[in-house]
Write an enzyme that holds these catalytic residues in place. Sequence first.
Site, PDB file in Angstrom:
ATOM      1  N   ASP A  54     -22.053  57.323  30.455  1.00  0.00           N
ATOM      2  CA  ASP A  54     -23.152  56.217  29.697  1.00  0.00           C
ATOM      3  C   ASP A  54     -23.189  56.378  27.930  1.00  0.00           C
ATOM      4  OD1 ASP A  54     -26.140  56.146  29.988  1.00  0.00           O
ATOM      5  OD2 ASP A  54     -26.881  57.423  30.995  1.00  0.00           O
ATOM      6  N   ASP A  78     -31.556  51.039  35.320  1.00  0.00           N
ATOM      7  CA  ASP A  78     -32.266  52.154  36.201  1.00  0.00           C
ATOM      8  C   ASP A  78     -33.086  51.779  37.282  1.00  0.00           C
ATOM      9  OD1 ASP A  78     -30.079  53.273  34.657  1.00  0.00           O
ATOM     10  OD2 ASP A  78     -31.875  54.519  33.588  1.00  0.00           O
TER      11      ASP A  78
HETATM   12  C1  DGJ Z   1     -29.669  56.527  31.653  1.00  0.00           C
HETATM   13  C2  DGJ Z   1     -28.414  56.054  33.528  1.00  0.00           C
HETATM   14  O1  DGJ Z   1     -28.831  54.871  33.274  1.00  0.00           O
HETATM   15  C3  DGJ Z   1     -29.189  57.050  34.686  1.00  0.00           C
HETATM   16  O2  DGJ Z   1     -28.659  56.413  35.556  1.00  0.00           O
HETATM   17  C4  DGJ Z   1     -29.832  57.967  33.619  1.00  0.00           C
HETATM   18  O3  DGJ Z   1     -27.706  59.078  33.887  1.00  0.00           O
HETATM   19  C5  DGJ Z   1     -29.859  58.551  32.916  1.00  0.00           C
HETATM   20  N1  DGJ Z   1     -29.286  57.873  31.478  1.00  0.00           N
HETATM   21  C6  DGJ Z   1     -29.235  60.179  32.277  1.00  0.00           C
HETATM   22  O4  DGJ Z   1     -29.927  60.566  31.598  1.00  0.00           O
END
Ligand code: DGJ
Length: 789
Positions: free
Chosen positions: A485, A555
């Site tokens: 990430d 997300d």
């Molecule tokens: C952002 C990501 O896009 C989410 O899926 C998740 O992993 C969060 N970060 C975790 O902090």
Amino acid sequence: MVELVEKKQSILIKEHVFQLQTAHTSYVFHVLPTGHLEHLHYGEKVEFQDNYEAVFPKYEFVEGNLNTYNQENLNLGLENRCLEISTRGKGDIREPFVDITYPDGSNTCDFLYESYQIVKKQELEGLPSSYDENEEVETLIIILKDKNHPVELQLSYTSFYDTDVITRSSKLVNLGEESIQLERLLSAQLDLDEYGYTFTTFQGAWVREMERLDTVCKGGIVVNDSKTGGSSNRHNPFVMLSAEGTTEEAGDSYGCNLIYSGNHYEAVEVNGYETTHFLAGINPFGFSYNIGAGESFSSPEAVLTYSNQGFSGISRQMHQFVREHVVRGTWKKKERPILLNSWEAFYFDFNESKLLKLARAGKKVGIELFVLDDGWFGERNDDTSSLGDWYVNKKKLPNGLNGLSKKINALGMDFGIWVEPEMVNRKSMCYEEHPEYAIEIPGQDQSLGRNQLILDLTKVEVQDYIIEQMIAVFGSANISYVKWDMNRIVSDAFSTGLDNRSQGEFYHRYILGLYRVLDVLTKQFPEILFESCASGGNRFDLGMISYMPQVWASDNTDAICRAKIQTGYSYGYPMSTIGAHVSSCPNHQTLRTTLLETRFSVACFGLLGYECNLADLGNKELEAIKEQIAWYKQYRKTLQYGDYYRMKNGENRCYQWMVVDRDTSKAVGVYLQKDVKANYVTGKFKTKGLAEDKKYHFTNRLQVFDVREFGDLINMISPIHIKQDGVLHQIAAQFVKMNSEVEDYEIMGNVLNHIGVRLRQGFGGTGYNDNTRFFQDYTSRIYIMEEIN
Ligand code: DGJ
């Protein structure tokens, strides 16, 4: 000048004319008597000619008040020629391809043809690039020299014959004894002698990635770029340029993407002479590179494709290219596992027993990979701390990652984890010990993003630190999958490792540092399936995809928003790169409620995963999920690797897509309705891409509706009165099954492709029976087409 005569399958050269061929396209340019490279054609495939005189632009006198190139060439004004590269200072006043400040402070460049080479396709130093598994692909390198300075510019062209792609990149070499300052070096230029093209870009924000935007370019400059430090969700680097009237199926169009993850720039400039000048490459914003004596700089590779079959042609060519020539490694062609991610189930609030309960529920429904998301390390109980401290939080996981992974493996699932290695929180041991690792301008107040700072990947010691930390994590347990990430964009761009004259190198050096880290780690752990993520799609690009075959696309897991987002990605990226999950409702990003089947219908057109607390779901939902997963496994290969077609892109309240197995024996389609139109009961599913001469069995995925969705209409069939939402209503919901309509036909591909199936009548308020298609707001149907032998 040397006379060149050479003939190859995809690179044809004769008397200063260079022609790149792919299966259906040609790219032609030639060397003008002055040594400039003039672009002649990129588009429909043409035969190589012995004499190209007819297509050379004719100039007797310079137009209007254009500057003339020099005394010997009074008819040559560079401003209005279609060129392979534009430079500053010799009359071409369009956006330059290359811009250099020479030691005397001048910026005039005059790159003229020197020679050419044909070599096996090479890797770009420090940058990911496309490749050919069979190593059959060759690159044409045109070598240009600045007439007035000891500087060489190499333009590379590679033709990927079967996928109809031509890639371009460039390299600048300082052959002199003094440093020069490179202000920009782009990757591709495409000059077209027409105007009025539509520039299609994909813009957005967090949870709103890839919204298509069409801008007709008739004058001035339209720019699509990123200044975030990454490729960004603001403006994705994939763009299209299409002739007026281009549709999904027809029309001249060009697609372009960059194999790069940093600040990018794509511009379309139309001048007063009605020509179009397109550029793509690293964003010149914040970019200034010092090139010392003997040093060189390579631009990332640009991927160009042309199709006369409109946007669908571009998409299929790009998909095939990305699958074959960008994605690499163990997972390139492997079916991707169905995962269960812990994030939306628990966020930071979990412990081993909660995780195992979730995992057990997952196993029961057929999940193959259990992914532990954020929160497993340091003191990470919210997003204010611990990034940088990659040791296990023993309060949450007393048996460590190893203990947990063993238990997950024992359940019969693979185990994966989340990391965000490029970041650090001030509240962390890492920052306490190494504040110099973070990007900060000394003595200034830094802007934060999600409470975190970015590690300075321009520094080798920071790259090494991340590599070391991640090797320890990935090696500490049986880890099969890693979600990498990156949750903020760059601010306060500055490195204490660069001197004050070199800060313009910061953005690009960061990306080079990142690529080094990714290169080392993906080579060290070739079996791990890596999924790139940046708050969803904030770094969805071919650079990341070169290391990590799949990307968490957004997300936003709301099915209706996702349909739009995934449609956006589908223009340039194949389904095998797009992570898509079914989550709980009301949705955590929009509070919208959609049917479980609708969420599945959208997610199964990407790489299917689940991201909700399965352990809290009732039997009915779990049974439905189990059935979804079993069904997906049956069609997974087609859904992940088939040819993808868009039929409806949100217009008339609906989306229709389908994927067709590469051998056309099987296809799966979806029809998603956003909102109902009253008294509109007809519906049609007209396919694309099926074999015209094959016979198919057309069916729909059966659904079972909850009787409560029909509210007090239940009284139309109930012998006793049922109060809506009352106890009887709940009981009826348990025992009364409302099955969806059945579509079941045997029919030829050409009928499906050209007439389509007229679907069962939709519910219109005037009656219903077993054949009625319940198609309310946010409903979907999946159709299956299988060849009958
Ligand atoms: C952002 C990501 O896009 C989410 O899926 C998740 O992993 C969060 N970060 C975790 O902090």
